[in-house]
Write a protein that holds these residues in place. Structure first.
Motif, PDB file in Angstrom:
ATOM      1  N   PRO A  49      56.468  31.538  13.977  1.00 41.30           N
ATOM      2  CA  PRO A  49      57.869  31.727  13.555  1.00 41.30           C
ATOM      3  C   PRO A  49      58.833  30.690  14.117  1.00 41.30           C
ATOM      4  O   PRO A  49      59.915  30.510  13.573  1.00 41.30           O
ATOM      5  N   PHE A  50      58.505  30.030  15.232  1.00 38.08           N
ATOM      6  CA  PHE A  50      59.427  29.046  15.767  1.00 38.08           C
ATOM      7  C   PHE A  50      58.791  27.660  15.750  1.00 38.08           C
ATOM      8  O   PHE A  50      57.574  27.522  15.770  1.00 38.08           O
ATOM      9  N   PRO A  51      59.589  26.582  15.722  1.00 35.07           N
ATOM     10  CA  PRO A  51      59.065  25.220  15.564  1.00 35.07           C
ATOM     11  C   PRO A  51      58.190  24.789  16.733  1.00 35.07           C
ATOM     12  O   PRO A  51      58.321  25.315  17.841  1.00 35.07           O
ATOM     13  N   PRO A  52      57.300  23.810  16.516  1.00 38.11           N
ATOM     14  CA  PRO A  52      56.411  23.349  17.588  1.00 38.11           C
ATOM     15  C   PRO A  52      57.148  22.658  18.722  1.00 38.11           C
ATOM     16  O   PRO A  52      56.591  22.492  19.804  1.00 38.11           O
ATOM     17  N   GLY A  53      58.390  22.248  18.520  1.00 41.00           N
ATOM     18  CA  GLY A  53      59.181  21.637  19.579  1.00 41.00           C
ATOM     19  C   GLY A  53      59.887  22.638  20.472  1.00 41.00           C
ATOM     20  O   GLY A  53      60.709  22.262  21.307  1.00 41.00           O
ATOM     21  N   GLU A  54      59.576  23.917  20.312  1.00 38.80           N
ATOM     22  CA  GLU A  54      60.154  24.966  21.138  1.00 38.80           C
ATOM     23  C   GLU A  54      59.029  25.763  21.797  1.00 38.80           C
ATOM     24  O   GLU A  54      57.917  25.810  21.304  1.00 38.80           O
ATOM     25  N   THR A  55      59.344  26.384  22.922  1.00 40.48           N
ATOM     26  CA  THR A  55      58.370  27.212  23.624  1.00 40.48           C
ATOM     27  C   THR A  55      59.034  28.501  24.066  1.00 40.48           C
ATOM     28  O   THR A  55      60.240  28.533  24.324  1.00 40.48           O
ATOM     29  N   HIS A  56      58.259  29.578  24.164  1.00 38.51           N
ATOM     30  CA  HIS A  56      58.846  30.809  24.694  1.00 38.51           C
ATOM     31  C   HIS A  56      58.601  30.959  26.188  1.00 38.51           C
ATOM     32  O   HIS A  56      58.931  31.990  26.765  1.00 38.51           O
ATOM     33  N   SER A  57      57.994  29.954  26.857  1.00 40.83           N
ATOM     34  CA  SER A  57      57.987  29.917  28.312  1.00 40.83           C
ATOM     35  C   SER A  57      59.410  29.678  28.812  1.00 40.83           C
ATOM     36  O   SER A  57      60.150  28.883  28.243  1.00 40.83           O
ATOM     37  N   VAL A  58      59.782  30.374  29.885  1.00 39.92           N
ATOM     38  CA  VAL A  58      61.143  30.254  30.427  1.00 39.92           C
ATOM     39  C   VAL A  58      61.047  30.095  31.943  1.00 39.92           C
ATOM     40  O   VAL A  58      60.688  31.038  32.653  1.00 39.92           O
ATOM     41  N   ARG A  59      61.376  28.906  32.417  1.00 39.59           N
ATOM     42  CA  ARG A  59      61.241  28.623  33.850  1.00 39.59           C
ATOM     43  C   ARG A  59      62.132  29.499  34.709  1.00 39.59           C
ATOM     44  O   ARG A  59      61.743  29.928  35.799  1.00 39.59           O
ATOM     45  N   ASP A  60      63.358  29.769  34.280  1.00 39.19           N
ATOM     46  CA  ASP A  60      64.338  30.472  35.105  1.00 39.19           C
ATOM     47  C   ASP A  60      64.430  31.966  34.799  1.00 39.19           C
ATOM     48  O   ASP A  60      65.357  32.642  35.267  1.00 39.19           O
ATOM     49  N   ALA A  61      63.505  32.497  34.036  1.00 34.83           N
ATOM     50  CA  ALA A  61      63.512  33.939  33.772  1.00 34.83           C
ATOM     51  C   ALA A  61      63.152  34.706  35.041  1.00 34.83           C
ATOM     52  O   ALA A  61      62.457  34.197  35.920  1.00 34.83           O
ATOM     53  N   PHE A  62      63.640  35.923  35.135  1.00 31.19           N
ATOM     54  CA  PHE A  62      63.230  36.777  36.247  1.00 31.19           C
ATOM     55  C   PHE A  62      63.270  38.233  35.795  1.00 31.19           C
ATOM     56  O   PHE A  62      63.989  38.596  34.873  1.00 31.19           O
ATOM     57  N   SER A  63      62.480  39.053  36.462  1.00 25.04           N
ATOM     58  CA  SER A  63      62.447  40.469  36.124  1.00 25.04           C
ATOM     59  C   SER A  63      62.087  41.275  37.366  1.00 25.04           C
ATOM     60  O   SER A  63      61.462  40.764  38.309  1.00 25.04           O
ATOM     61  N   TYR A  64      62.521  42.537  37.351  1.00 25.76           N
ATOM     62  CA  TYR A  64      62.201  43.476  38.419  1.00 25.76           C
ATOM     63  C   TYR A  64      61.434  44.644  37.808  1.00 25.76           C
ATOM     64  O   TYR A  64      61.590  44.963  36.630  1.00 25.76           O
ATOM     65  N   GLY A  65      60.609  45.280  38.630  1.00 23.40           N
ATOM     66  CA  GLY A  65      59.874  46.426  38.109  1.00 23.40           C
ATOM     67  C   GLY A  65      59.378  47.337  39.210  1.00 23.40           C
ATOM     68  O   GLY A  65      59.396  46.990  40.396  1.00 23.40           O
ATOM     69  N   ILE A  66      58.958  48.503  38.812  1.00 20.79           N
ATOM     70  CA  ILE A  66      58.388  49.487  39.721  1.00 20.79           C
ATOM     71  C   ILE A  66      57.158  50.092  39.073  1.00 20.79           C
ATOM     72  O   ILE A  66      57.157  50.362  37.861  1.00 20.79           O
ATOM     73  N   VAL A  67      56.103  50.253  39.848  1.00 18.92           N
ATOM     74  CA  VAL A  67      54.865  50.854  39.359  1.00 18.92           C
ATOM     75  C   VAL A  67      54.520  52.047  40.253  1.00 18.92           C
ATOM     76  O   VAL A  67      54.481  51.909  41.486  1.00 18.92           O
ATOM     77  N   ILE A  68      54.285  53.181  39.640  1.00 22.14           N
ATOM     78  CA  ILE A  68      53.869  54.397  40.365  1.00 22.14           C
ATOM     79  C   ILE A  68      52.553  54.850  39.745  1.00 22.14           C
ATOM     80  O   ILE A  68      52.430  54.936  38.519  1.00 22.14           O
ATOM     81  N   GLY A  69      51.572  55.131  40.582  1.00 14.98           N
ATOM     82  CA  GLY A  69      50.286  55.512  40.025  1.00 14.98           C
ATOM     83  C   GLY A  69      49.439  56.294  41.011  1.00 14.98           C
ATOM     84  O   GLY A  69      49.821  56.533  42.163  1.00 14.98           O
ATOM     85  N   SER A  70      48.279  56.712  40.540  1.00 10.32           N
ATOM     86  CA  SER A  70      47.355  57.474  41.372  1.00 10.32           C
ATOM     87  C   SER A  70      45.930  57.268  40.913  1.00 10.32           C
ATOM     88  O   SER A  70      45.679  56.936  39.733  1.00 10.32           O
ATOM     89  N   GLN A  71      45.011  57.428  41.836  1.00  9.80           N
ATOM     90  CA  GLN A  71      43.576  57.462  41.551  1.00  9.80           C
ATOM     91  C   GLN A  71      43.033  58.730  42.196  1.00  9.80           C
ATOM     92  O   GLN A  71      42.940  58.810  43.421  1.00  9.80           O
ATOM     93  N   ILE A  72      42.744  59.713  41.380  1.00  7.49           N
ATOM     94  CA  ILE A  72      42.383  61.036  41.878  1.00  7.49           C
ATOM     95  C   ILE A  72      40.885  61.286  41.726  1.00  7.49           C
ATOM     96  O   ILE A  72      40.348  61.092  40.624  1.00  7.49           O
ATOM     97  N   THR A  73      40.247  61.654  42.801  1.00  7.57           N
ATOM     98  CA  THR A  73      38.817  61.997  42.779  1.00  7.57           C
ATOM     99  C   THR A  73      38.636  63.402  43.341  1.00  7.57           C
ATOM    100  O   THR A  73      39.167  63.727  44.408  1.00  7.57           O
ATOM    101  N   PHE A  74      37.892  64.215  42.605  1.00  7.86           N
ATOM    102  CA  PHE A  74      37.641  65.586  43.056  1.00  7.86           C
ATOM    103  C   PHE A  74      36.247  65.711  43.640  1.00  7.86           C
ATOM    104  O   PHE A  74      35.328  65.032  43.230  1.00  7.86           O
TER     105      PHE A  74
END
Length: 210
Positions: free
Chosen positions: A185-210
């Motif tokens: 969809p976008f021209p070959p002279g463009e890229t969707h890589s972004v050097r100055d992008a940043f993001s924050y996130g949180i991951v909550i999880g578990s591994q349960i064994t009985f």
């Protein structure tokens, strides 16, 4: 390549690894080593479609170390780099053609501390920094790094609850890393890589064994 290791998923691709474990007293263990991968995944021509065969293989090497203290403190680190440049990191289309093809490297350092406990639950805190570099200075696909802070609870030596907070700097998707082909969809002279992008996130999880 006649041995077809230009296809990283082929079974005849191979890895060699050498490591050494050194005991320092009864409470400290240091492990260090290195490895070689004959056909890394960073070998495609432009435009990069990450799961296609490559014209030539691109080997990579890794050095790593880990320090374990009293089964409570773990300090680790590693560095990896391709032997040759990744051809697809050069986009021949203006205005991105000013960025030359680059080798690919990554490094990571981390530490984990497990609190001494007399209960059936062990609590740990950890921190890790990783950095992926796939382009020259100021290229949109130059780098992506990440900081992760984690907490985990290991219950009765079988089940685990964990929480992770992270910040990521840079956005470097491997597919079309330096730009797309004319059918996208976008021209070959463009890229969707972004050097100055940043993001924050949180991951909550578990591994349960009985």
């Amino acid at each position: 390549m006649g041995d077809s290791t230009n296809i990283p998923s082929k079974l005849n691709n191979f890895v060699t690894d050498i490591s050494y474990s050194l005991k320092i007293g009864k409470d400290i263990e240091f492990v260090f080593g290195g490895s070689y991968l004959h056909g890394s995944a960073y070998c495609h021509e432009f435009p990069v479609f990450h799961f296609e065969p490559c014209k030539e293989n691109n080997p990579s090497w890794t050095g790593y170390g880990r320090l374990l203290v009293k089964d409570r403190i773990i300090i680790k680190g590693g560095f990896a780099k391709t032997v040759n440049v990744w051809p697809g990191t050069h986009n021949p289309t203006y205005p991105l053609d000013l960025f030359e093809a680059s080798t690919v490297s990554s490094k990571d350092v981390g530490v984990k501390y497990t609190f001494k406990s007399n209960s059936e639950t062990n609590h740990s805190l950890s921190a890790e920094f990783s950095d992926f570099v796939a382009g020259p200075s100021d290229a949109p696909w130059e780098r992506q790094n990440q900081i992760v802070i984690g907490y985990s609870a290991f219950i009765k030596n079988s089940s685990k609850l964990f929480l992770e907070l992270f910040r990521t700097n840079g956005y470097v998707p491997l597919n079309w890393i330096s730009g797309s082909d004319p059918f996208e969809p976008f021209p070959p002279g463009e890229t969707h890589s972004v050097r100055d992008a940043f993001s924050y996130g949180i991951v909550i999880g578990s591994q349960i064994t009985f």
